[in-house]
Design a protein around this motif. Sequence first.
Motif, PDB file in Angstrom:
ATOM      1  N   ARG A   6      -5.811   5.980  10.285  1.00 26.57           N
ATOM      2  CA  ARG A   6      -5.763   6.750  12.039  1.00 26.57           C
ATOM      3  C   ARG A   6      -4.379   6.569  12.713  1.00 26.57           C
ATOM      4  O   ARG A   6      -4.898   7.144  13.412  1.00 26.57           O
ATOM      5  N   TYR A   7      -3.441   5.814  12.971  1.00 22.47           N
ATOM      6  CA  TYR A   7      -2.374   6.282  13.502  1.00 22.47           C
ATOM      7  C   TYR A   7      -1.636   6.806  13.511  1.00 22.47           C
ATOM      8  O   TYR A   7      -1.534   7.819  14.415  1.00 22.47           O
ATOM      9  N   ARG A 122       7.861  11.596   4.422  1.00 25.16           N
ATOM     10  CA  ARG A 122       8.022  11.022   4.295  1.00 25.16           C
ATOM     11  C   ARG A 122       8.845   9.102   5.004  1.00 25.16           C
ATOM     12  O   ARG A 122       8.321   8.273   5.189  1.00 25.16           O
ATOM     13  N   LEU A 123       9.531  10.224   6.431  1.00 22.11           N
ATOM     14  CA  LEU A 123       9.947   9.504   7.448  1.00 22.11           C
ATOM     15  C   LEU A 123       9.052   8.213   8.684  1.00 22.11           C
ATOM     16  O   LEU A 123       8.763   7.618   8.787  1.00 22.11           O
ATOM     17  N   CYS A 124       7.772   9.793   8.666  1.00 25.71           N
ATOM     18  CA  CYS A 124       6.828   9.550   9.462  1.00 25.71           C
ATOM     19  C   CYS A 124       6.348   8.443   9.275  1.00 25.71           C
ATOM     20  O   CYS A 124       5.518   7.299   9.810  1.00 25.71           O
ATOM     21  N   GLN A 131       5.097   0.209  12.158  1.00 30.23           N
ATOM     22  CA  GLN A 131       4.233   0.456  13.639  1.00 30.23           C
ATOM     23  C   GLN A 131       2.357  -0.407  13.501  1.00 30.23           C
ATOM     24  O   GLN A 131       1.761  -1.035  14.464  1.00 30.23           O
ATOM     25  N   VAL A 132       2.859  -0.044  12.495  1.00 31.81           N
ATOM     26  CA  VAL A 132       0.403  -0.779  12.021  1.00 31.81           C
ATOM     27  C   VAL A 132       0.480  -2.148  11.705  1.00 31.81           C
ATOM     28  O   VAL A 132       0.544  -2.918  12.303  1.00 31.81           O
ATOM     29  N   TYR A 133       2.022  -2.488  10.085  1.00 34.87           N
ATOM     30  CA  TYR A 133       2.228  -3.800  10.277  1.00 34.87           C
ATOM     31  C   TYR A 133       3.570  -4.732  10.078  1.00 34.87           C
ATOM     32  O   TYR A 133       2.984  -5.922   9.961  1.00 34.87           O
ATOM     33  N   GLY A 134       4.451  -3.447  10.973  1.00 33.35           N
ATOM     34  CA  GLY A 134       5.439  -4.650  11.819  1.00 33.35           C
ATOM     35  C   GLY A 134       6.585  -4.309  10.550  1.00 33.35           C
ATOM     36  O   GLY A 134       8.143  -4.838  10.506  1.00 33.35           O
ATOM     37  N   GLN A 135       6.225  -4.617   9.504  1.00 29.19           N
ATOM     38  CA  GLN A 135       7.299  -4.635   7.973  1.00 29.19           C
ATOM     39  C   GLN A 135       7.120  -4.089   7.126  1.00 29.19           C
ATOM     40  O   GLN A 135       5.644  -4.340   7.206  1.00 29.19           O
ATOM     41  N   LEU A 136       7.213  -3.593   5.488  1.00 28.87           N
ATOM     42  CA  LEU A 136       7.064  -2.710   5.064  1.00 28.87           C
ATOM     43  C   LEU A 136       6.881  -4.100   3.687  1.00 28.87           C
ATOM     44  O   LEU A 136       7.502  -5.012   3.136  1.00 28.87           O
ATOM     45  N   PRO A 137       5.876  -3.676   2.533  1.00 28.30           N
ATOM     46  CA  PRO A 137       5.369  -3.987   1.102  1.00 28.30           C
ATOM     47  C   PRO A 137       6.401  -4.204   0.447  1.00 28.30           C
ATOM     48  O   PRO A 137       6.702  -4.857  -0.955  1.00 28.30           O
ATOM     49  N   VAL A 138       7.929  -3.147   0.428  1.00 31.59           N
ATOM     50  CA  VAL A 138       8.508  -2.847  -0.827  1.00 31.59           C
ATOM     51  C   VAL A 138      10.248  -2.709  -0.128  1.00 31.59           C
ATOM     52  O   VAL A 138      10.111  -2.375   1.426  1.00 31.59           O
ATOM     53  N   ASN A 139      11.087  -2.497  -0.274  1.00 30.27           N
ATOM     54  CA  ASN A 139      12.708  -1.650  -0.206  1.00 30.27           C
ATOM     55  C   ASN A 139      12.706  -0.296  -0.295  1.00 30.27           C
ATOM     56  O   ASN A 139      11.705  -0.153  -1.242  1.00 30.27           O
ATOM     57  N   LEU A 140      13.078   0.400   0.704  1.00 34.43           N
ATOM     58  CA  LEU A 140      13.420   1.939   0.839  1.00 34.43           C
ATOM     59  C   LEU A 140      14.914   1.704   0.690  1.00 34.43           C
ATOM     60  O   LEU A 140      15.031   1.547   1.612  1.00 34.43           O
ATOM     61  N   LYS A 141      14.972   3.372   0.037  1.00 31.13           N
ATOM     62  CA  LYS A 141      16.264   3.788   0.279  1.00 31.13           C
ATOM     63  C   LYS A 141      15.734   5.345   0.309  1.00 31.13           C
ATOM     64  O   LYS A 141      15.055   6.233  -0.194  1.00 31.13           O
TER      65      LYS A 141
END
Lengths: 446, 446
Positions: A6-7, A122-124, A131-141
């Motif tokens: 939705r976001y 991908r960046l979006c 914005q929705v969850y405040g944190q990521l569930p994995v590390n990203l490179k």
Amino acid sequence: MEQVYRYIEEHKDMYVSWLQELCRIPSVSTQDRGIEEASSMVEALVRQIGGSAESIPTSGHPVVYGEFFSGKTKTISFYNHYDVQPEDPIEQWECDPFTAEIKDDKLIVRGAADNKGALMARLCAVHAYLQVYGQLPVNLKFIVEGEEERGSLNLSDFIEQHPDKVQADLCIWENGIVNDDGSFELKLGTKGILYVELIARGANTDMHSLNGAIIENPAWRLVWALSTLKNRGEEVLIDGFYDRVATITDGERRLLEKQVYPEKETLSRYGLDQFLLGLSGMPLKEKLIFQPTCTICGMVSGYTGKGSKTVLPSEARAKLDFRLVPDQDPEEIVQLLRAHLDLHGFEDIEIVARKGSRAAKTDPAHPLVQQVMKAAEAVSGKAPQIVLMNPGSGPMYQLCQQFGIPTVGFGVGNSDSRKHAPNENIFIRDYVTGIKMAAAVIHELA
Amino acid sequence: MEQVYRYIEEHKDMYVSWLQELCRIPSVSTQDRGIEEASSMVEALVRQIGGSAESIPTSGHPVVYGEFFSGKTKTISFYNHYDVQPEDPIEQWECDPFTAEIKDDKLIVRGAADNKGALMARLCAVHAYLQVYGQLPVNLKFIVEGEEERGSLNLSDFIEQHPDKVQADLCIWENGIVNDDGSFELKLGTKGILYVELIARGANTDMHSLNGAIIENPAWRLVWALSTLKNRGEEVLIDGFYDRVATITDGERRLLEKQVYPEKETLSRYGLDQFLLGLSGMPLKEKLIFQPTCTICGMVSGYTGKGSKTVLPSEARAKLDFRLVPDQDPEEIVQLLRAHLDLHGFEDIEIVARKGSRAAKTDPAHPLVQQVMKAAEAVSGKAPQIVLMNPGSGPMYQLCQQFGIPTVGFGVGNSDSRKHAPNENIFIRDYVTGIKMAAAVIHELA
């Protein structure tokens, strides 16, 4: 994930404008245009979204390296590039190649499909997720290079000097399309490439063609040499060329059967009566995906202008590319080519070889790939189409396969995205779906 | 004649400046440059010297026809051309190709040797003769065409519409050299020529080279087609190609034995180790003078610029010339070529053939030829060298042999005149000798 989707929908105008802004930079690597501007924008955006970023110099254009460290155990890397192909022939564009106009839901601009659309999606996705969850569930490179369109000439500098930055559990490869039926194309591999120039030399200057009677003509020598390389049945005649070609497994064959290739559309678009050797169906797909090639990309000798000039050329050149399949080795192919020319009496023909790349494929049964397939189905409502190997090339072996990193590519292009050609385009709807897909993959792989 | 020779010596600076002026006009026929300017200058000069002149239109460039009518019974015609070859590759010139610079007694300019030097030497000879004697001992005709360098495409218009202007007792052909030992080269014949372009076509646009796997590559088709035309033993493989080749007579063989070919100088000048097939001596001369050829003059397809571009070309072209010997017929050779390509499965390759010309030879024993030989010996103090057939080509059959007019060619070039190549040149001393020779011939033939 509904909240994230939705976001994305609610902010799609903003995400489109970010993409337009990047596409308006004419970052044509082969002409060294717009490189600093494009790499800086990518770097700034990663920071703005919440990651760390740096521009890592190479002997050529810099690699932008971005990181979102969440402290989780799993790491996903994204391979993309901020450079684009030259825009010529410019007269064939229906609008300016760098204005980024939108017409009927279609964004028309150089780089839209290859590869800025996928990079920005991908960046979006990361932005929306945070914005929705405040944190990521994995590390990203994010590994975003600036020389893909000229053969990733200096990516090895980055790989050798920053092995830690390359390491990941899965690499999401640069590109892919959304099929006409709305399903995702997932690319699990890519052919390798070897690009060589053959040079035959004769007298030290062009001569009057009457001398063709008694002085060696390098154009004839090149023609004779080339004609020994491939026969009219399209078999490459270089001894050992096929020795390392891996056989197609039953599993691969089953996946290939499911892959759709738009035969009629392609023939009609390019004004052709038939494919090479009259192929169609499975044999056509096998040749495209699993067979190595030997293609004359360019050839020149003597007088090539208007009308006639009776000249005996002093030089003849041909540019060839070999698209390679597993487990062919470009360096070995150069040696085999040299041996072949020598054997046939063409010791005098020089080979100028560019650094090649090996083919790469990832096992479709790999658990992380299976999770990406699940994400694709969840977003599009359709089972994705698996492309075992992209018939084009890229540095997938170098960056991933040699380190055992599985790869899967998907993107925001369509079946008529005109990559490397005038009127390159993507649909806005595919871009939005692509953002959701990237977000879903991040979520699914957690 | 001593008076005439003295006059020539005294006015040589003027004669050189006339030639420079003509050479500065870039009359490149194949590119339609400078034609009006060059033909007008020749026309004006004939009038200025005391003859009548007109520019006779053809379907192509005009023929300048000049006449000096003395009321005598004997008529000599001069065949020349005011057009030149293109100047490329321009970067290999040591000075601008149309500035007409003189360095160390050498005039370096496109057209100096082929053919403006010889043309101007003849006009200057007429000028000097008239200045000294007030009248000419024979009637003279100048036939100066503007399309020799693109195969005398429309000279037939002139020949058919003006048979009276073509008629002569002897025709002095366009060209020849002064040998290194100072003797004149006299050319009694010329090979014929057929110039064709072969065009192979693929998709309607260049494509990404990954498509080389499944879409026909016109560059490969052209290479394969060309490779069927001639083998590495230099035999032309077109069925019937050699059927009409006349055998060499014992008399011709004796004259050929006397002909000097500067093997060592040629090899060293052009940076070569050996001649084609390692030939030398009589077999080399036989091949050069009496054997027909098939030469690739130009070839182009796809990307030919710097670096690499991975493209599948949409078209491939080759320009070929066949140098023909008596009694080969260019129109028949086109038919044989078409039949050959069809037979080998290349029906799709288009042949664009230019109008060719047949070979021609004059009997060395002809009385007028003998008189020219005498004049040559008188001017140079050395017996001239007879070249039975010029390995180059020209419309000698069309303009002379078909009407039974004997021909002999001589000129102002040298063994390193670089005709059709960068740094075309003549020596000023040869130009002056050439003026004397033309005057001597006019005198001798009276």
